[in-house]
Scaffold this motif. Structure first.
Motif, PDB file in Angstrom:
ATOM      1  N   ALA A 187       0.836  -1.204   0.000  1.00  6.09           N
ATOM      2  CA  ALA A 187       0.000   0.000   0.000  1.00  6.09           C
ATOM      3  C   ALA A 187       0.871   1.254   0.000  1.00  6.09           C
ATOM      4  CB  ALA A 187      -0.931  -0.010   1.216  1.00  6.09           C
ATOM      5  N   PHE A 188       1.985   1.194   0.726  1.00  2.18           N
ATOM      6  CA  PHE A 188       2.912   2.330   0.748  1.00  2.18           C
ATOM      7  C   PHE A 188       3.461   2.571  -0.655  1.00  2.18           C
ATOM      8  CE2 PHE A 188       7.089   4.272   1.184  1.00  2.18           C
ATOM      9  CZ  PHE A 188       6.867   5.279   2.105  1.00  2.18           C
ATOM     10  N   ARG A 221       2.183   1.775  -3.472  1.00  2.96           N
ATOM     11  CA  ARG A 221       1.141   2.333  -4.328  1.00  2.96           C
ATOM     12  C   ARG A 221       0.970   3.822  -4.100  1.00  2.96           C
ATOM     13  NH1 ARG A 221      -2.617  -1.681  -2.457  1.00  2.96           N
ATOM     14  NH2 ARG A 221      -2.403  -3.482  -3.802  1.00  2.96           N
ATOM     15  N   ALA A 222       0.964   4.219  -2.829  1.00  2.00           N
ATOM     16  CA  ALA A 222       0.650   5.618  -2.496  1.00  2.00           C
ATOM     17  C   ALA A 222       1.728   6.575  -2.971  1.00  2.00           C
ATOM     18  CB  ALA A 222       0.423   5.762  -0.989  1.00  2.00           C
ATOM     19  N   VAL A 259      13.742  -1.422   2.214  1.00  2.00           N
ATOM     20  CA  VAL A 259      12.521  -0.602   2.197  1.00  2.00           C
ATOM     21  C   VAL A 259      12.857   0.837   1.819  1.00  2.00           C
ATOM     22  CG1 VAL A 259      11.446  -2.086   3.945  1.00  2.00           C
ATOM     23  CG2 VAL A 259      12.567   0.047   4.660  1.00  2.00           C
ATOM     24  N   PRO A 260      11.901   1.562   1.254  1.00  2.00           N
ATOM     25  CA  PRO A 260      12.130   2.958   0.883  1.00  2.00           C
ATOM     26  C   PRO A 260      12.507   3.814   2.112  1.00  2.00           C
ATOM     27  CG  PRO A 260      10.103   2.146  -0.113  1.00  2.00           C
ATOM     28  CD  PRO A 260      10.556   1.105   0.864  1.00  2.00           C
ATOM     29  N   PRO A 261      13.202   4.920   1.879  1.00  2.00           N
ATOM     30  CA  PRO A 261      13.808   5.682   2.977  1.00  2.00           C
ATOM     31  C   PRO A 261      12.841   6.221   4.040  1.00  2.00           C
ATOM     32  CG  PRO A 261      14.468   6.587   0.829  1.00  2.00           C
ATOM     33  CD  PRO A 261      13.569   5.444   0.550  1.00  2.00           C
ATOM     34  N   THR A 262      11.609   6.487   3.647  1.00  2.00           N
ATOM     35  CA  THR A 262      10.706   7.076   4.645  1.00  2.00           C
ATOM     36  C   THR A 262       9.701   6.045   5.175  1.00  2.00           C
ATOM     37  OG1 THR A 262       9.038   7.804   3.044  1.00  2.00           O
ATOM     38  CG2 THR A 262      10.862   9.327   3.481  1.00  2.00           C
ATOM     39  N   ALA A 268       8.730   5.596   8.883  1.00  2.00           N
ATOM     40  CA  ALA A 268       7.927   6.638   9.539  1.00  2.00           C
ATOM     41  C   ALA A 268       6.465   6.216   9.693  1.00  2.00           C
ATOM     42  CB  ALA A 268       8.025   7.948   8.751  1.00  2.00           C
ATOM     43  N   THR A 269       6.114   5.068   9.115  1.00  2.00           N
ATOM     44  CA  THR A 269       4.727   4.607   9.232  1.00  2.00           C
ATOM     45  C   THR A 269       4.560   3.615  10.388  1.00  2.00           C
ATOM     46  OG1 THR A 269       5.029   2.734   7.730  1.00  2.00           O
ATOM     47  CG2 THR A 269       4.447   4.832   6.726  1.00  2.00           C
ATOM     48  N   ILE A 287       3.727   3.829  13.323  1.00  2.00           N
ATOM     49  CA  ILE A 287       2.561   4.003  14.215  1.00  2.00           C
ATOM     50  C   ILE A 287       1.464   2.988  13.864  1.00  2.00           C
ATOM     51  CG2 ILE A 287       1.364   5.703  12.754  1.00  2.00           C
ATOM     52  CD1 ILE A 287       1.630   6.065  16.530  1.00  2.00           C
ATOM     53  N   GLN A 288       1.489   2.512  12.625  1.00  2.00           N
ATOM     54  CA  GLN A 288       0.482   1.529  12.188  1.00  2.00           C
ATOM     55  C   GLN A 288       0.512   0.256  13.018  1.00  2.00           C
ATOM     56  OE1 GLN A 288      -1.776   2.485  10.491  1.00  2.00           O
ATOM     57  NE2 GLN A 288      -1.326   3.064   8.389  1.00  2.00           N
ATOM     58  N   HIS A 319      -3.638   2.918  18.115  1.00  2.00           N
ATOM     59  CA  HIS A 319      -3.681   4.084  17.236  1.00  2.00           C
ATOM     60  C   HIS A 319      -4.991   4.134  16.437  1.00  2.00           C
ATOM     61  CE1 HIS A 319      -2.403   7.318  14.683  1.00  2.00           C
ATOM     62  NE2 HIS A 319      -2.477   6.591  13.597  1.00  2.00           N
ATOM     63  N   MET A 320      -5.674   5.256  16.517  1.00  2.00           N
ATOM     64  CA  MET A 320      -6.930   5.531  15.803  1.00  2.00           C
ATOM     65  C   MET A 320      -8.093   4.652  16.255  1.00  2.00           C
ATOM     66  SD  MET A 320      -6.391   8.205  14.121  1.00  2.00           S
ATOM     67  CE  MET A 320      -7.891   8.431  13.158  1.00  2.00           C
ATOM     68  N   LEU A 350       0.644  12.475  16.837  1.00  2.00           N
ATOM     69  CA  LEU A 350      -0.630  13.124  16.541  1.00  2.00           C
ATOM     70  C   LEU A 350      -1.513  13.268  17.771  1.00  2.00           C
ATOM     71  CD1 LEU A 350      -1.210  11.283  13.209  1.00  2.00           C
ATOM     72  CD2 LEU A 350      -0.817  13.728  13.466  1.00  2.00           C
ATOM     73  N   GLN A 406      -5.098  10.399  -3.551  1.00  2.00           N
ATOM     74  CA  GLN A 406      -3.740  10.004  -3.166  1.00  2.00           C
ATOM     75  C   GLN A 406      -3.434  10.427  -1.732  1.00  2.00           C
ATOM     76  OE1 GLN A 406      -0.515  11.595  -5.534  1.00  2.00           O
ATOM     77  NE2 GLN A 406       0.965  10.150  -4.666  1.00  2.00           N
ATOM     78  N   GLN A 430      -5.060   8.021   0.379  1.00  2.00           N
ATOM     79  CA  GLN A 430      -4.288   6.779   0.268  1.00  2.00           C
ATOM     80  C   GLN A 430      -3.062   6.853   1.198  1.00  2.00           C
ATOM     81  OE1 GLN A 430      -2.850   6.240  -3.746  1.00  2.00           O
ATOM     82  NE2 GLN A 430      -2.901   4.008  -3.625  1.00  2.00           N
ATOM     83  N   VAL A 489      -1.917   4.680   4.600  1.00  2.00           N
ATOM     84  CA  VAL A 489      -0.618   4.012   4.691  1.00  2.00           C
ATOM     85  C   VAL A 489       0.149   4.453   5.933  1.00  2.00           C
ATOM     86  CG1 VAL A 489       1.661   3.962   3.622  1.00  2.00           C
ATOM     87  CG2 VAL A 489      -0.373   3.666   2.221  1.00  2.00           C
ATOM     88  N   SER A 490       0.124   5.747   6.186  1.00  2.00           N
ATOM     89  CA  SER A 490       0.976   6.305   7.249  1.00  2.00           C
ATOM     90  C   SER A 490       0.299   6.271   8.606  1.00  2.00           C
ATOM     91  CB  SER A 490       1.326   7.761   6.920  1.00  2.00           C
ATOM     92  OG  SER A 490       0.141   8.547   6.929  1.00  2.00           O
ATOM     93  N   MET A 534       5.215  14.036   4.825  1.00  2.00           N
ATOM     94  CA  MET A 534       5.915  12.767   4.630  1.00  2.00           C
ATOM     95  C   MET A 534       5.626  12.145   3.270  1.00  2.00           C
ATOM     96  SD  MET A 534       7.917  12.454   7.074  1.00  2.00           S
ATOM     97  CE  MET A 534       8.512  10.827   6.644  1.00  2.00           C
ATOM     98  N   ILE A 587      18.922   2.821  -2.748  1.00  2.00           N
ATOM     99  CA  ILE A 587      18.448   3.049  -1.370  1.00  2.00           C
ATOM    100  C   ILE A 587      19.553   2.770  -0.354  1.00  2.00           C
ATOM    101  CG2 ILE A 587      16.790   2.311   0.410  1.00  2.00           C
ATOM    102  CD1 ILE A 587      14.846   1.559  -1.813  1.00  2.00           C
ATOM    103  N   LEU A 592      22.086   5.444   0.941  1.00  2.00           N
ATOM    104  CA  LEU A 592      21.616   6.602   1.691  1.00  2.00           C
ATOM    105  C   LEU A 592      22.081   6.553   3.150  1.00  2.00           C
ATOM    106  CD1 LEU A 592      19.817   9.050   0.937  1.00  2.00           C
ATOM    107  CD2 LEU A 592      17.859   7.723   1.738  1.00  2.00           C
TER     108      LEU A 592
END
Lengths: 131, 141
Positions: free
Chosen positions: A2-3, A5-6, A18-21, A24-25, A27-28, A33-34, A43, B23, B26, B30-31, B57, B73, B76
């Motif tokens: 899902a990340f 895709r977004a 995994v991608p650099p940011t 930061a997710t 919290i999922q 949470h939520m 938050l 988006q 979306q 995700v976050s 983000m 990646i 970095l």
């Protein structure tokens, strides 16, 4: 997935870095949470009284690659707090949230620092633009 | 893996053709950041915003691709961003990476990169920097 895709990353495959940011997710993974629409973590400090909480800065330090399938443990603590006068009147309150992520081998893989800014409820928006 | 870049070298790419509300929602999913400023248009308007806005983000994730597609990646070492202006639905985002410094120690190079993401009005929405490490001694070019 899902990340990816977004944000337009390639679809993940096992063992891929995994991608650099992505971290930061994290919290999922907090089961609270939520729940009941109530956020935890950064938050949860959203201001009372109509002020706005914005993400001002984000910093990552990468010590080791994080691969898909790794199990990470996050510790987080509040860092510095400071204020600055807003150009539109009132005070901006800055807060740092510092996180350290360790992998399943106990090694620190990522350190991150989030800077949040709380704007006063009375200040006019500094970022108005017609939609 | 690229050959060593030179100071002043630039890579630029459109990292998002058009930010949409879909988006943004979306990315909220995700976050886990479901702040009304990102997900609830009436609430965002009553908070003085023109509409919902993109997550910083999300912009950072989109912007990172300029660096990761250039150096990979795993190269970095640091990545920082200041979110200098909101990202709105309809924005097209372009990220420009500029090599700010190349420091060579033996067969390793530490490359400092400046990142700027702008919308089509030329407004800077993200100002950041990244450092990558390149071991150019151990890999064929």
């Amino acid at each position: 997935m899902a990340f990816a895709r977004a944000v337009g990353e390639p679809m993940p495959s096992p063992g891929r870095v995994v991608p650099p940011t992505f971290t930061a997710t994290s919290i999922q993974h907090d089961p609270e949470h939520m729940r009941g629409m109530r956020p935890t973590g950064a938050l949860a400090v959203a201001p009372v009284g109509g002020g706005k909480l914005l993400h001002a800065e984000q910093h990552f330090e990468y010590l080791l690659p994080v691969h898909l399938g790794d199990v990470l443990e996050v510790t987080e603590e509040y860092g510095r707090r400071w204020t600055r006068s807003s150009k539109r009147g009132g005070e901006l309150l800055f807060t740092e949230l510092v996180k350290e992520l360790r992998n399943q081998h106990g090694a620190v893989v990522v350190r991150s620092r989030m800077v949040l800014v709380e704007t006063p409820p009375t200040s006019a928006s500094v970022d108005e633009r017609p939609a | 893996m690229s050959v060593l870049p030179e100071v002043g070298q630039i890579h630029s790419m459109v990292v998002c053709d058009e930010v949409t509300r879909t988006q943004i929602v979306q990315y909220a999913g995700v976050s886990g950041d479901f702040s009304p400023l990102h997900t609830d248009e009436p609430a965002a308007r009553s908070a003085g915003k023109a509409s919902i806005m993109g997550h910083g983000m999300m912009t950072m994730a989109l912007s990172s691709r300029v660096v990761t597609s250039w150096f990979g990646i795993e190269s970095l070492r640091t990545f920082s961003a200041r979110f200098t202006a909101p990202v709105w639905p309809g924005d097209r985002l372009t990220t420009t990476a500029t090599i700010a410094a190349v420091d060579i120690h033996g067969s390793c190079a530490r490359v400092q990169i400046t990142l700027k993401t702008t919308n089509d009005d030329g407004r800077l929405v993200l100002h950041g920097d990244a450092a990558v490490a390149i071991d150019f001694g151990s890999k064929p070019k």
